[in-house]
Write a protein that holds these residues in place. Structure first.
Motif, PDB file in Angstrom:
ATOM      1  N   PHE A 292      28.092   0.572  77.504  1.00 55.44           N
ATOM      2  CA  PHE A 292      26.872   0.256  78.233  1.00 55.44           C
ATOM      3  C   PHE A 292      27.073   0.446  79.738  1.00 55.44           C
ATOM      4  N   GLU A 293      28.253   0.098  80.232  1.00 56.17           N
ATOM      5  CA  GLU A 293      28.572   0.233  81.662  1.00 56.17           C
ATOM      6  C   GLU A 293      28.464   1.688  82.138  1.00 56.17           C
ATOM      7  N   LYS A 294      28.528   2.641  81.231  1.00 59.59           N
ATOM      8  CA  LYS A 294      28.471   4.061  81.595  1.00 59.59           C
ATOM      9  C   LYS A 294      27.037   4.549  81.823  1.00 59.59           C
ATOM     10  N   PHE A 295      26.046   3.756  81.444  1.00 58.68           N
ATOM     11  CA  PHE A 295      24.656   4.139  81.688  1.00 58.68           C
ATOM     12  C   PHE A 295      24.381   4.146  83.190  1.00 58.68           C
ATOM     13  N   PRO A 296      23.409   4.947  83.617  1.00 57.97           N
ATOM     14  CA  PRO A 296      23.037   4.928  85.039  1.00 57.97           C
ATOM     15  C   PRO A 296      22.463   3.562  85.432  1.00 57.97           C
ATOM     16  N   ASN A 297      22.559   3.236  86.706  1.00 57.52           N
ATOM     17  CA  ASN A 297      22.081   1.937  87.190  1.00 57.52           C
ATOM     18  C   ASN A 297      20.612   1.698  86.876  1.00 57.52           C
ATOM     19  N   GLU A 298      19.787   2.739  86.933  1.00 53.84           N
ATOM     20  CA  GLU A 298      18.363   2.544  86.660  1.00 53.84           C
ATOM     21  C   GLU A 298      18.115   2.110  85.213  1.00 53.84           C
ATOM     22  N   VAL A 299      19.030   2.390  84.326  1.00 52.20           N
ATOM     23  CA  VAL A 299      18.938   1.906  82.944  1.00 52.20           C
ATOM     24  C   VAL A 299      19.525   0.497  82.869  1.00 52.20           C
ATOM     25  N   LYS A 300      20.730   0.329  83.386  1.00 52.04           N
ATOM     26  CA  LYS A 300      21.400  -0.976  83.319  1.00 52.04           C
ATOM     27  C   LYS A 300      20.591  -2.085  83.980  1.00 52.04           C
ATOM     28  N   ASN A 301      19.853  -1.753  85.023  1.00 54.69           N
ATOM     29  CA  ASN A 301      19.096  -2.771  85.748  1.00 54.69           C
ATOM     30  C   ASN A 301      17.971  -3.392  84.917  1.00 54.69           C
ATOM     31  N   ASN A 302      17.586  -2.753  83.824  1.00 57.45           N
ATOM     32  CA  ASN A 302      16.537  -3.289  82.945  1.00 57.45           C
ATOM     33  C   ASN A 302      17.070  -4.273  81.912  1.00 57.45           C
ATOM     34  N   TYR A 303      18.377  -4.451  81.861  1.00 56.43           N
ATOM     35  CA  TYR A 303      19.001  -5.256  80.816  1.00 56.43           C
ATOM     36  C   TYR A 303      19.906  -6.330  81.404  1.00 56.43           C
TER      37      TYR A 303
ATOM     38  N   ILE B  80      31.015 -17.339  68.852  1.00 55.29           N
ATOM     39  CA  ILE B  80      31.680 -18.591  68.510  1.00 55.29           C
ATOM     40  C   ILE B  80      32.932 -18.788  69.351  1.00 55.29           C
ATOM     41  N   LEU B  81      33.333 -17.740  70.086  1.00 56.47           N
ATOM     42  CA  LEU B  81      34.503 -17.867  70.953  1.00 56.47           C
ATOM     43  C   LEU B  81      34.201 -18.810  72.106  1.00 56.47           C
ATOM     44  N   THR B  82      35.166 -19.612  72.453  1.00 51.01           N
ATOM     45  CA  THR B  82      35.037 -20.465  73.632  1.00 51.01           C
ATOM     46  C   THR B  82      36.202 -20.169  74.556  1.00 51.01           C
ATOM     47  N   SER B  83      36.087 -20.571  75.779  1.00 54.12           N
ATOM     48  CA  SER B  83      37.175 -20.319  76.727  1.00 54.12           C
ATOM     49  C   SER B  83      38.450 -21.036  76.307  1.00 54.12           C
ATOM     50  N   ALA B  84      38.308 -22.129  75.571  1.00 53.05           N
ATOM     51  CA  ALA B  84      39.490 -22.852  75.114  1.00 53.05           C
ATOM     52  C   ALA B  84      40.205 -22.108  73.991  1.00 53.05           C
ATOM     53  N   SER B  85      39.446 -21.378  73.160  1.00 48.39           N
ATOM     54  CA  SER B  85      40.060 -20.726  72.010  1.00 48.39           C
ATOM     55  C   SER B  85      40.619 -19.350  72.338  1.00 48.39           C
ATOM     56  N   ASN B  86      40.036 -18.643  73.296  1.00 50.09           N
ATOM     57  CA  ASN B  86      40.520 -17.310  73.607  1.00 50.09           C
ATOM     58  C   ASN B  86      40.182 -16.955  75.064  1.00 50.09           C
ATOM     59  N   PRO B  87      40.858 -17.589  76.022  1.00 48.52           N
ATOM     60  CA  PRO B  87      40.495 -17.398  77.432  1.00 48.52           C
ATOM     61  C   PRO B  87      40.650 -15.964  77.927  1.00 48.52           C
ATOM     62  N   ALA B  88      41.598 -15.206  77.398  1.00 51.64           N
ATOM     63  CA  ALA B  88      41.786 -13.826  77.858  1.00 51.64           C
ATOM     64  C   ALA B  88      40.574 -12.973  77.517  1.00 51.64           C
ATOM     65  N   ASP B  89      40.043 -13.127  76.307  1.00 49.91           N
ATOM     66  CA  ASP B  89      38.864 -12.363  75.911  1.00 49.91           C
ATOM     67  C   ASP B  89      37.641 -12.759  76.723  1.00 49.91           C
ATOM     68  N   ILE B  90      37.471 -14.054  76.932  1.00 51.34           N
ATOM     69  CA  ILE B  90      36.329 -14.534  77.706  1.00 51.34           C
ATOM     70  C   ILE B  90      36.411 -13.998  79.136  1.00 51.34           C
ATOM     71  N   TYR B  91      37.578 -14.072  79.740  1.00 48.20           N
ATOM     72  CA  TYR B  91      37.729 -13.572  81.106  1.00 48.20           C
ATOM     73  C   TYR B  91      37.445 -12.075  81.163  1.00 48.20           C
ATOM     74  N   LYS B  92      37.971 -11.336  80.194  1.00 42.98           N
ATOM     75  CA  LYS B  92      37.802  -9.880  80.179  1.00 42.98           C
ATOM     76  C   LYS B  92      36.324  -9.500  80.169  1.00 42.98           C
TER      77      LYS B  92
ATOM     78  N   LEU C 107      33.716 -11.218  81.066  1.00 42.42           N
ATOM     79  CA  LEU C 107      32.995 -11.665  82.258  1.00 42.42           C
ATOM     80  C   LEU C 107      33.273 -10.798  83.486  1.00 42.42           C
ATOM     81  N   THR C 108      34.269  -9.926  83.411  1.00 45.39           N
ATOM     82  CA  THR C 108      34.563  -9.049  84.540  1.00 45.39           C
ATOM     83  C   THR C 108      33.579  -7.885  84.635  1.00 45.39           C
ATOM     84  N   TYR C 109      32.804  -7.646  83.591  1.00 43.95           N
ATOM     85  CA  TYR C 109      31.831  -6.558  83.614  1.00 43.95           C
ATOM     86  C   TYR C 109      30.567  -7.010  84.341  1.00 43.95           C
ATOM     87  N   PRO C 110      30.079  -6.202  85.270  1.00 43.51           N
ATOM     88  CA  PRO C 110      28.897  -6.593  86.043  1.00 43.51           C
ATOM     89  C   PRO C 110      27.630  -6.780  85.197  1.00 43.51           C
TER      90      PRO C 110
END
Length: 135
Positions: free
Chosen positions: A78-89, A96-108, A110-113
């Motif tokens: 999805f990040e590869k779409f042009p900004n004019e597309v991404k801005n609509n979403y 079911i994942l929580t930061s307590a159960s898998n913090p690396a995945d949650i952090y990863k 959340l790094t996507y804009p």
């Protein structure tokens, strides 16, 4: 609630898709709700409708743990779409994942804009209201 939003639900669980869709139908004034079992099909639909002129914002409720293309792969594509597309979403991880159960995945993820936030399943009225205020 009386705010117009369009929703895309991406979840491999038929029960989770059904419950989320019915909850949205009963809780919101919506333009449209589309549900996908497969993240690749959702990407194809977004790509096909990428005119950049969406009348209302679309919230993507995305499960992380799916076969074939998981939620992480979906976000990367999805990040590869042009900004004019991404801005609509706005992508919201509904998982079911929580930061307590898998913090690396949650952090990863959340790094996507394009990822607005993470909500733990199940979706509730309070979580939905908070999400719609944020978006």
């Amino acid at each position: 609630m009386n705010i117009d939003f369009s929703f895309i639900i991406i979840d491999d669980s038929e029960l989770d898709r059904f419950v989320t869709q019915k909850f949205l139908e009963l809780s919101t004034k919506y333009t449209a709700i589309k549900a996908f079992e497969n993240a690749e099909h959702a990407l194809e639909t977004i790509r096909e409708n990428a005119d950049g002129n969406s009348p209302v914002p679309t919230i993507i409720l995305l499960d992380l743990q799916m076969p074939f293309m998981n939620g992480f792969d979906f976000v990367e594509q999805f990040e590869k779409f042009p900004n004019e597309v991404k801005n609509n979403y706005r992508i919201v991880i509904l998982t079911i994942l929580t930061s307590a159960s898998n913090p690396a995945d949650i952090y990863k993820v959340l790094t996507y804009p394009t990822v607005s936030r993470i909500i733990e399943k199940p979706l509730t009225k309070e979580k939905l209201q908070s999400l719609l205020i944020q978006v």
